[in-house]
Motif scaffolding. Structure first.
Motif, short mmCIF file in Angstrom:
data_model
loop_
_atom_site.label_atom_id
_atom_site.label_comp_id
_atom_site.label_asym_id
_atom_site.label_seq_id
_atom_site.Cartn_x
_atom_site.Cartn_y
_atom_site.Cartn_z
N ILE A 636 0.86 -1.19 0.00
CA ILE A 636 0.00 0.00 0.00
C ILE A 636 0.89 1.23 0.00
O ILE A 636 1.78 1.38 0.85
CB ILE A 636 -0.93 0.02 1.23
CG1 ILE A 636 -1.95 -1.12 1.15
CG2 ILE A 636 -1.65 1.36 1.33
CD1 ILE A 636 -2.86 -1.21 2.35
N SER A 637 0.66 2.10 -0.98
CA SER A 637 1.33 3.39 -1.04
C SER A 637 0.28 4.46 -0.77
O SER A 637 -0.75 4.51 -1.44
CB SER A 637 1.96 3.63 -2.41
OG SER A 637 2.95 2.67 -2.70
N GLN A 638 0.55 5.28 0.21
CA GLN A 638 -0.37 6.37 0.51
C GLN A 638 0.44 7.57 0.97
O GLN A 638 1.58 7.45 1.42
CB GLN A 638 -1.38 5.97 1.57
CG GLN A 638 -0.77 5.54 2.89
CD GLN A 638 -1.83 5.09 3.88
OE1 GLN A 638 -2.98 5.52 3.80
NE2 GLN A 638 -1.45 4.24 4.82
N GLY A 639 -0.17 8.72 0.82
CA GLY A 639 0.56 9.91 1.24
C GLY A 639 -0.03 11.18 0.69
O GLY A 639 -1.19 11.25 0.28
N PHE A 640 0.82 12.19 0.65
CA PHE A 640 0.42 13.55 0.30
C PHE A 640 1.21 14.01 -0.90
O PHE A 640 2.43 13.80 -0.99
CB PHE A 640 0.67 14.48 1.49
CG PHE A 640 0.67 15.95 1.13
CD1 PHE A 640 -0.53 16.65 1.04
CD2 PHE A 640 1.85 16.63 0.89
CE1 PHE A 640 -0.53 18.00 0.71
CE2 PHE A 640 1.86 17.98 0.57
CZ PHE A 640 0.65 18.66 0.48
N GLU A 641 0.53 14.63 -1.86
CA GLU A 641 1.17 15.29 -2.99
C GLU A 641 0.69 16.73 -3.04
O GLU A 641 -0.52 16.99 -2.98
CB GLU A 641 0.82 14.60 -4.32
CG GLU A 641 1.39 13.19 -4.44
CD GLU A 641 0.84 12.44 -5.63
OE1 GLU A 641 1.48 11.45 -6.03
OE2 GLU A 641 -0.21 12.85 -6.17
N GLY A 642 1.61 17.65 -3.11
CA GLY A 642 1.23 19.05 -3.11
C GLY A 642 2.08 19.89 -4.03
O GLY A 642 3.29 19.66 -4.15
N TYR A 643 1.44 20.85 -4.68
CA TYR A 643 2.16 21.80 -5.53
C TYR A 643 1.60 23.18 -5.26
O TYR A 643 0.39 23.39 -5.26
CB TYR A 643 1.98 21.45 -7.01
CG TYR A 643 2.59 22.48 -7.93
CD1 TYR A 643 3.97 22.59 -8.04
CD2 TYR A 643 1.79 23.34 -8.69
CE1 TYR A 643 4.54 23.53 -8.88
CE2 TYR A 643 2.35 24.28 -9.53
CZ TYR A 643 3.73 24.37 -9.62
OH TYR A 643 4.29 25.32 -10.45
N VAL A 644 2.49 24.11 -4.99
CA VAL A 644 2.06 25.48 -4.77
C VAL A 644 3.01 26.41 -5.51
O VAL A 644 4.23 26.18 -5.56
CB VAL A 644 2.03 25.83 -3.26
CG1 VAL A 644 3.41 25.71 -2.63
CG2 VAL A 644 1.44 27.21 -3.03
N GLU A 645 2.44 27.45 -6.10
CA GLU A 645 3.20 28.40 -6.90
C GLU A 645 2.73 29.80 -6.51
O GLU A 645 1.53 30.08 -6.48
CB GLU A 645 2.92 28.12 -8.38
CG GLU A 645 3.69 28.96 -9.35
CD GLU A 645 3.36 28.57 -10.77
OE1 GLU A 645 4.26 28.58 -11.61
OE2 GLU A 645 2.18 28.24 -11.05
N PHE A 646 3.69 30.68 -6.21
CA PHE A 646 3.33 31.98 -5.65
C PHE A 646 4.23 33.06 -6.24
O PHE A 646 5.44 32.88 -6.39
CB PHE A 646 3.48 31.95 -4.13
CG PHE A 646 3.15 33.26 -3.45
CD1 PHE A 646 1.90 33.85 -3.61
CD2 PHE A 646 4.09 33.90 -2.66
CE1 PHE A 646 1.60 35.06 -3.00
CE2 PHE A 646 3.79 35.10 -2.03
CZ PHE A 646 2.54 35.68 -2.20
N ASP A 647 3.60 34.19 -6.58
CA ASP A 647 4.32 35.36 -7.09
C ASP A 647 4.14 36.51 -6.08
O ASP A 647 3.12 37.20 -6.10
CB ASP A 647 3.77 35.76 -8.46
CG ASP A 647 4.49 36.97 -9.03
OD1 ASP A 647 5.40 37.49 -8.37
OD2 ASP A 647 4.13 37.40 -10.14
N PRO A 648 5.10 36.70 -5.18
CA PRO A 648 4.92 37.71 -4.13
C PRO A 648 4.89 39.14 -4.66
O PRO A 648 4.20 40.01 -4.11
CB PRO A 648 6.14 37.49 -3.22
CG PRO A 648 7.15 36.81 -4.08
CD PRO A 648 6.37 35.98 -5.04
N ILE A 649 5.61 39.42 -5.74
CA ILE A 649 5.65 40.79 -6.27
C ILE A 649 4.29 41.18 -6.85
O ILE A 649 3.77 42.27 -6.59
CB ILE A 649 6.76 40.91 -7.33
CG1 ILE A 649 8.13 40.73 -6.66
CG2 ILE A 649 6.68 42.25 -8.05
CD1 ILE A 649 9.29 40.77 -7.61
#
Length: 808
Positions: A636-649
């Motif tokens: 069993i493979s389980q877990g978390f996948e996350g992607y976040v992209e941010f432009d502070p300017i």
């Protein structure tokens, strides 16, 4: 080949007739201020005919029957435009188009454009004869990535895609080894690997190893649909990986491009492309030459790629297409290293006579027909005619090359298939619904010849002087499948999908397995037929225009492969009673953008893999350790996948004349473990009982994290990326201490950095440069049991590259 030549002659003859037509609709696409608009899509509604506006906003549609049509024009950031018009036979009609800005879409588009490189997106809910709604998917837009494309640098290309593990042992970029969710990256065999929607591996049901990867200079995007793709593409646990090549330019009759790269270790790559549209015809063609000495001693590669695509609008409703791709390679393999050799000098090589070669030819014919505006059908016929050839001294890496006769292994692949898809939209509950159905047939044959006694030379010579191999196997596989999937939209916010796939697989394996003291040992002919049904469900709930919850469940199935049934000619031992694997994928996630400067996709996944096929270290009575390939129970493979992209300017200042900063993080935490499975080994003459329960799945890092920052100013951009990958085990026993042959043992964690920059000079020229493995980290991602090892396969150290591109 006669078929190929015949089609080309047919195309040339008809092109003369096509170019002679005079029926023309032309004009200019402008905005409200009179400025020309480039790249607008102009289509005749209900037909297969369409073009794009060029740099000056001009467009031209040729050779379509007289009549009355609805002209549709669209471009992101502008309101859609449509107008009815009539045209007579032989008439030249001018129709200028004025597009009005869509303030909301234009704002989002402008922000996205200002943020520089956004190499990650996702597929629309329905597109190109497939349903993507409710599925975990990513689109890697190659043109928007600062990366070493000449070398197909996987670490940079998949940097924004969470959970992708990579085997980095082929610095030439010819072969791709990627996986996700605790699966094996071995030549990407857990994915269904396609190009433009058709198969490019030898046999997805019998030998799905990806020996061919198209040059990334011609790849427009890479589409990844995780395990839930099984209903539409096959039963694979990994899902779909589809390379979409650049389509013919619809804005001009002729365009050309040349991209040339030089770099460390004698790297030279030249990529040359042409394409265009004329009347009913459009075309593309490319040729790439890539060669270099490799980062390690005894390394060399020389590869040639060529591709041709021709499309013809036979009528307003029917479009025909033909593609063919050819690759040939010449690769010297440095071989593996022991742990002591790796610590001493990871660039060294004790194998100077190992060579590898993979001639690859992939033809494809396609047809698309529109029955009506709501119903259309697609038909693809494709094949693979290829080889996999290796020669070398292939004994364990702790044995010195005796400079005697080398071992020759040769595979010959002959496969062909056909896939028909029908797309239909209809109205229900006051909403538009979509039904997708399809039928697929595939037939593959593998002629495997191994353990031939070759020459004692040092060059690439696959001749076998005595003309015989001790192992000669014939593997054939046929697959018939049918699928259906429907999108049910209950209202504007909620939809769910339901689908079913029926599979029938018939496999045969026979031949000579070995030659002992001159006496052939034959396999008992094996014929296996199985039929099964896969089910899948998915759903989406839209919180707003740009944010949604999604979930899906899809069953999966992995047949026993020919590579599972035969050891890689060195150290592995195969269980003769291997069984097929089955299981499912599940996803639950949230994706979208809260505001234009922040994009995200976070999800939980669970992959259940029953009767998993893997390797386990076993001890013989003499105490020597070998790898045993067998069914290892459930994992069993389980877990978390996350992607976040941010432009502070952009978030703070909205706009800046000093440039923009784009930050991203791609994170994956994977718990891939085995369930209850008892095993027995012999150690010092004593039987020892153990259990795999709780052991980590081999080649499955617990963490796969990548971080990056892109600074962009006008036509200049620079990207820094850090890959932080956790440790992994090379076998199911989770052996820590390496054996003498370095085939089992821990694969340590590592961190590696890359720096790349690009500068578009005017509209016709571009410069790219970069440093891969900026800090010269010494690491490895794989312990190989067979070729191109065995032993530790080091990743490349620090390398440099410089690319110059020219369009005209």
């Amino acid at each position: 080949m006669k078929f190929v030549y015949g089609f080309l002659i047919f195309a040339i003859l008809f092109s003369v007739e096509g170019f002679a037509q005079k029926n023309i609709l032309k004009g200019k696409v402008s905005d409200e201020n009179g400025n020309p608009i480039e790249g607008a899509s102009i289509f005749l509604q209900g037909t297969v005919r369409g073009v794009q506006s060029d740099l000056k906003g001009m467009y031209e549609l040729k050779d379509f029957p007289q009549g009355t049509y609805q002209l549709l024009v669209s471009l992101i950031g502008f309101q859609n435009w449509s107008q009815e018009f009539s045209i007579e036979a032989g008439e030249v009609k001018e129709l200028d188009i004025l597009l009005k800005q869509d303030d909301l879409l234009l704002s989002e588009f402008s922000v996205s454009a200002s943020r520089g490189i956004l190499g990650q997106g996702r597929l629309p809910e329905v597109s190109d004869f497939r349903i993507n709604a409710g599925k975990k998917n990513e689109v890697i837009r190659i043109a928007e990535i600062d990366a070493n494309l000449a070398m197909n640098n996987s670490r940079q290309v998949f940097g924004r895609t969470p959970g992708i593990s990579i085997w980095e042992n082929d610095g030439s970029g010819i072969q791709l080894g990627v996986a996700s969710r605790g699966l094996s990256p071995n030549r990407s065999w857990e994915f269904n690997v396609r190009m433009n929607g058709y198969d490019i591996t030898p046999d997805p049901m019998g030998y799905p190893e990806a020996y061919f990867t198209p040059p990334l200079e011609v790849v427009e995007q890479i589409e990844i649909v995780r395990g839930a793709s099984s209903l539409q593409y096959g039963p694979q646990f990994g899902g779909l990986m589809n390379f979409v090549l650049r389509k013919p330019d619809k804005s001009t009759r002729f365009t050309a491009e040349s991209i040339n790269t030089v770099g460390s270790n004698g790297l030279f790559s030249t990529f040359n492309y042409i394409g265009g549209t004329e009347g009913k015809w459009n075309y593309t063609a490319y040729y790439q030459k890539r060669r270099g000495d490799g980062w390690r001693e005894n390394g060399f590669f020389n590869t040639d790629h060529a591709h041709l695509e021709v499309n013809y609008a036979a009528s307003n409703r029917l479009k025909l297409g033909y593609e063919m791709t050819y690759m040939t390679t010449e690769t010297q393999q440095p071989g593996g290293l022991t742990d002591a050799q790796f610590e001493d000098d990871s660039q060294q090589s004790t194998r100077s006579r190992n060579w590898f070669n993979t001639p690859w030819f992939i033809p494809s014919i396609s047809a698309e027909y529109l029955f009506s505006q709501n119903t259309k059908v697609s038909w693809k016929v494709f094949g693979t005619f290829a080889e996999r050839n290796s020669v070398g001294f292939m004994r364990p890496i702790n044995q010195e090359d005796d400079l005697g006769n080398r071992q020759v292994d040769r595979d010959f692949y002959t496969t062909y298939g056909s896939e028909i898809r029908l797309s239909s939209t209809y109205e229900l509950f006051g909403q538009e619904q979509t039904l997708m159905t399809g039928v697929r047939y595939f037939n593959g044959n593998i002629d495997r010849n191994q353990r031939g006694v070759g020459t004692s030379a040092a060059d690439m010579d696959f001749s076998v002087p005595n003309g015989d191999y001790s192992r000669k196997l014939d593997y054939s596989n046929s697959n018939i499948a049918a699928f259906a999937e429907n999108v049910f939209r209950l209202d504007e916010k909620f939809l769910f999908t339901a689908g079913i796939r029926l599979e029938n697989i018939r496999s045969e394996n026979q031949g000579q397995f070995n030659l002992v003291n001159g006496v052939p040992q034959f396999l008992d002919p094996v014929e296996r037929t199985r039929s099964f049904v896969l089910l899948g469900l998915g759903a989406e709930y839209h919180l707003g225009k740009s944010t949604e919850f999604y979930t899906n469940f899809s069953q999966a199935y992995r047949p026993v492969l020919i590579s599972d049934l035969t050891p890689p000619a060195t150290t592995d031992v195969i269980d003769p009673n291997l069984q097929d694997s089955k299981g499912y994928n599940f996803d639950l996630g949230l994706r979208g953008s809260i505001f234009p400067s922040l994009n995200f996709d976070v999800s939980y996944f669970r992959l259940n893999y029953e009767d998993r096929i893997g390797t386990i270290a076993q001890a013989r009575e003499d105490g020597s350790i070998y790898q045993f390939r067998t069914n290892l129970g459930n994992s069993i493979s389980q877990g978390f996948e996350g992607y976040v992209e941010f432009d502070p300017i952009t978030a703070i200042f909205e706009s800046s004349r000093f440039g923009y900063l784009n930050l991203f993080a791609s994170l994956a935490f994977i718990d891939a473990t085995y369930g209850n499975f008892e095993i027995k080994t012999v150690n010092d003459g004593q039987v020892v009982e153990r259990n795999l329960k709780g052991n980590q799945v081999e080649n499955a890092p617990r963490q796969i994290n990548r971080y990056g920052a892109t600074y962009s100013l006008g036509k200049f951009s620079m990207t820094w990326q850090l890959s932080d990958i956790g440790e992994a085990y090379s076998d199911a026993s989770n052996t820590l201490a390496p054996n003498a042959a370095a085939t089992v043992g821990l694969i340590p964690s590592y961190q590696v950095q890359d720096l790349s920059a690009s500068w578009n000079i005017w509209k016709q020229h571009s410069l790219k440069a970069g440093v891969n493995n900026l800090t010269d980290e010494r690491y490895f991602t794989r312990r190989a049991g067979g070729y191109p090892g065995p032993g530790i396969m080091p990743a490349d150290g620090r390398t440099f590259y410089l690319t110059f591109g020219l369009k005209f």
